[in-house]
Scaffold this active site. Sequence first.
Site, short mmCIF file in Angstrom:
data_model
loop_
_atom_site.label_atom_id
_atom_site.label_comp_id
_atom_site.label_asym_id
_atom_site.label_seq_id
_atom_site.Cartn_x
_atom_site.Cartn_y
_atom_site.Cartn_z
N ASN A 181 43.80 40.62 31.85
CA ASN A 181 44.39 41.01 30.57
C ASN A 181 43.51 40.68 29.36
OD1 ASN A 181 44.90 38.33 31.10
ND2 ASN A 181 46.94 38.34 30.18
N GLU A 238 45.72 28.30 35.30
CA GLU A 238 46.44 28.97 34.20
C GLU A 238 47.19 30.13 34.82
OE1 GLU A 238 46.80 28.27 31.15
OE2 GLU A 238 45.26 26.79 30.75
N CYS A 282 50.40 36.47 29.62
CA CYS A 282 51.03 35.46 30.47
C CYS A 282 52.13 34.68 29.77
CB CYS A 282 49.95 34.49 30.94
SG CYS A 282 48.98 33.84 29.58
N GLU A 318 43.52 24.37 28.81
CA GLU A 318 42.33 24.97 28.20
C GLU A 318 42.44 24.74 26.69
OE1 GLU A 318 42.33 29.04 30.02
OE2 GLU A 318 40.67 28.19 31.16
P1 NAD Z 1 45.75 37.68 40.29
O1 NAD Z 1 46.40 36.42 40.69
O2 NAD Z 1 45.98 38.88 41.10
O3 NAD Z 1 44.15 37.49 40.23
C1 NAD Z 1 43.54 36.53 39.41
C2 NAD Z 1 42.11 36.32 39.85
O4 NAD Z 1 42.08 35.61 41.08
C3 NAD Z 1 41.33 37.61 40.10
O5 NAD Z 1 40.02 37.45 39.62
C4 NAD Z 1 41.35 37.73 41.61
O6 NAD Z 1 40.28 38.47 42.15
C5 NAD Z 1 41.23 36.28 42.02
N1 NAD Z 1 41.73 35.95 43.35
C6 NAD Z 1 42.69 36.58 44.07
N2 NAD Z 1 42.91 35.91 45.22
C7 NAD Z 1 42.07 34.85 45.23
C8 NAD Z 1 41.84 33.78 46.13
N3 NAD Z 1 42.53 33.67 47.27
N4 NAD Z 1 40.92 32.86 45.81
C9 NAD Z 1 40.25 32.92 44.65
N5 NAD Z 1 40.41 33.91 43.75
C10 NAD Z 1 41.32 34.86 44.03
O7 NAD Z 1 46.18 37.88 38.76
P2 NAD Z 1 45.94 39.15 37.84
O8 NAD Z 1 46.82 40.25 38.34
O9 NAD Z 1 44.49 39.39 37.67
O10 NAD Z 1 46.49 38.63 36.43
C11 NAD Z 1 47.83 38.62 36.09
C12 NAD Z 1 48.43 37.24 36.28
O11 NAD Z 1 47.65 36.28 35.57
C13 NAD Z 1 49.82 37.13 35.71
O12 NAD Z 1 50.63 36.39 36.58
C14 NAD Z 1 49.61 36.37 34.42
O13 NAD Z 1 50.72 35.67 33.96
C15 NAD Z 1 48.49 35.47 34.76
N6 NAD Z 1 47.76 35.03 33.56
C16 NAD Z 1 47.87 33.72 33.18
C17 NAD Z 1 47.23 33.28 32.03
C18 NAD Z 1 47.34 31.84 31.57
O14 NAD Z 1 46.53 31.44 30.75
N7 NAD Z 1 48.28 31.07 32.05
C19 NAD Z 1 46.47 34.18 31.28
C20 NAD Z 1 46.37 35.51 31.70
C21 NAD Z 1 47.02 35.92 32.86
#
Ligand code: NAD
Length: 488
Positions: A152, A249, A283, A461
């Site tokens: 995002n 996060e 998020c 962070e």
């Molecule tokens: P996701 O969990 O699908 O992927 C996040 C990242 O993790 C990607 O780069 C992905 O390739 C990687 N990944 C996936 N499986 C992995 C594994 N087993 N080991 C290591 N890396 C792995 O999330 P998304 O769809 O990219 O993002 C949306 C989610 O992120 C939502 O739940 C949102 O709330 C959260 N988010 C949180 C914050 C925060 O600061 N708390 C900020 C932005 C988004």
Amino acid sequence: MTTLDPIPLWIDGRAVDARSGRTFISENPATGKPLAVIQEAGVEDVGSAVAAAKAAFPIWSGMTGAERGRILHRAAQILRARNDAIARLEVLDTGKPIAEARVVDVTSGADCLEFFAGLAAAIAGEHIDLGGAFAYTRREPLGVCAGIGAWNYPIQIACWKAAPALACGNTMVFKPSETTPVTAIELAKALAEAGAPPGVFNIVQGAAETGRALVAHPDVAKVSLTGSVPTGKRAMAAAAETLKHVTMELGGKSPLLVFDDAHIENAVSAALNANFYTQGEVCSNGTRVFVHRRIRDAFVDTMMPRIQRMRIGDPLDPETTVGALISRVHMEKVLGYVELGLKEGAKLLCGGARVTDGACADGWFVTPTVFEALDDSLAIVREEIFGPVMTLLVFDDEDEAVARANATPFGLAAGLFTRDLARAHRVAARLEAGTVWINDYNVTPIEMPFGGVKQSGLGRENGLAAIEHYTQRKSVFVQLGDVATSFL
Ligand code: NAD
């Protein structure tokens, strides 16, 4: 046919071709068309990136904080100078409106680099007087850090991870989301141009497999991941194999409480911001909007015309306020929740439809959606939708509102609107969240620590707090007497 040139990996200070020989496509969510071909890092490529980061660690951590800070500061200036070009790339890759990307994404990333650039020289241990002896603590970097991003806020997340890690003397291998892999390399280039030695910051593009290889690598000392709760749990379990440090996060389903003495216009502004900014793909969004029964009608009557005025359309049009969702799959997930909400008996106050006319014809656009629900147990009230879907819930008193707000496994953020000072602070203290906004929402200045409690994450962070998570203390005991302690 893609719009952009193919994007290589970035290892040891330069663009390199992936040894995996594999590529993948990043799509423009506003058109559904391929945007760029990206080289995919396999296990061997991840190994090269970690090896480069490991080799750079003694050089980078051996520099003074002031020297590292100057480099980070220059990188921030380079990013700011390229703001418009990077913002445009971010829009093409994410579907978010250009009006947002121009003022938020690169800016927030550069703010973060500057903040930690300034702090780099101030990172210090403590002196502990022990009478006849003393101890001091050294605040040492951890080593090679793995940064893993969500889709995002791609460049912003890369900066939020790189800036504190590098300021503290760590080196980093960063993996952007496979869905938005286009802009991370811009940070790598800026750091290199700013004078960061080769290997200090490396980029490996790829999906979960690449992420897993990075987390599993024995030479990685820390994993900082932004993503969903299930991914966070998997990565944390894998990191435990070699007891890596983690910052997680993760997702949320945050509450926004609007009390009956609230400034209604401002509360509506916050609710809109907390649900429809970046198409709701944020998020910390306050997707459960609890409104006091006495002001429910006034709140809805104020909000609806403002939703009607939102402009959904071409993300590159400066007038657009709601852009495209990240992918077809994600749009279908969001629309699936709309269907589920209706089936579960929630009342649809507006939106809930895909837009397929004009500039939206080929992309993944969904109208800003508001449900009203009578029951907190509905899936749309409990689960993170990560799209433009707000649920309005009515409450009668403070204790009830707090209890319902806290009845979730998530705890990323919360907000409240009231003009009662005592209530504001009382409720802020009672809400189970990493961040609470009083009379505002979704404001994340770099000076303020950000992160979740409960299943929304671990670590922080931004702010001084981030230094804690990218350093470890070493205690050094110094005997001033001429006899060493002995019990034997
Ligand atoms: P996701 O969990 O699908 O992927 C996040 C990242 O993790 C990607 O780069 C992905 O390739 C990687 N990944 C996936 N499986 C992995 C594994 N087993 N080991 C290591 N890396 C792995 O999330 P998304 O769809 O990219 O993002 C949306 C989610 O992120 C939502 O739940 C949102 O709330 C959260 N988010 C949180 C914050 C925060 O600061 N708390 C900020 C932005 C988004």
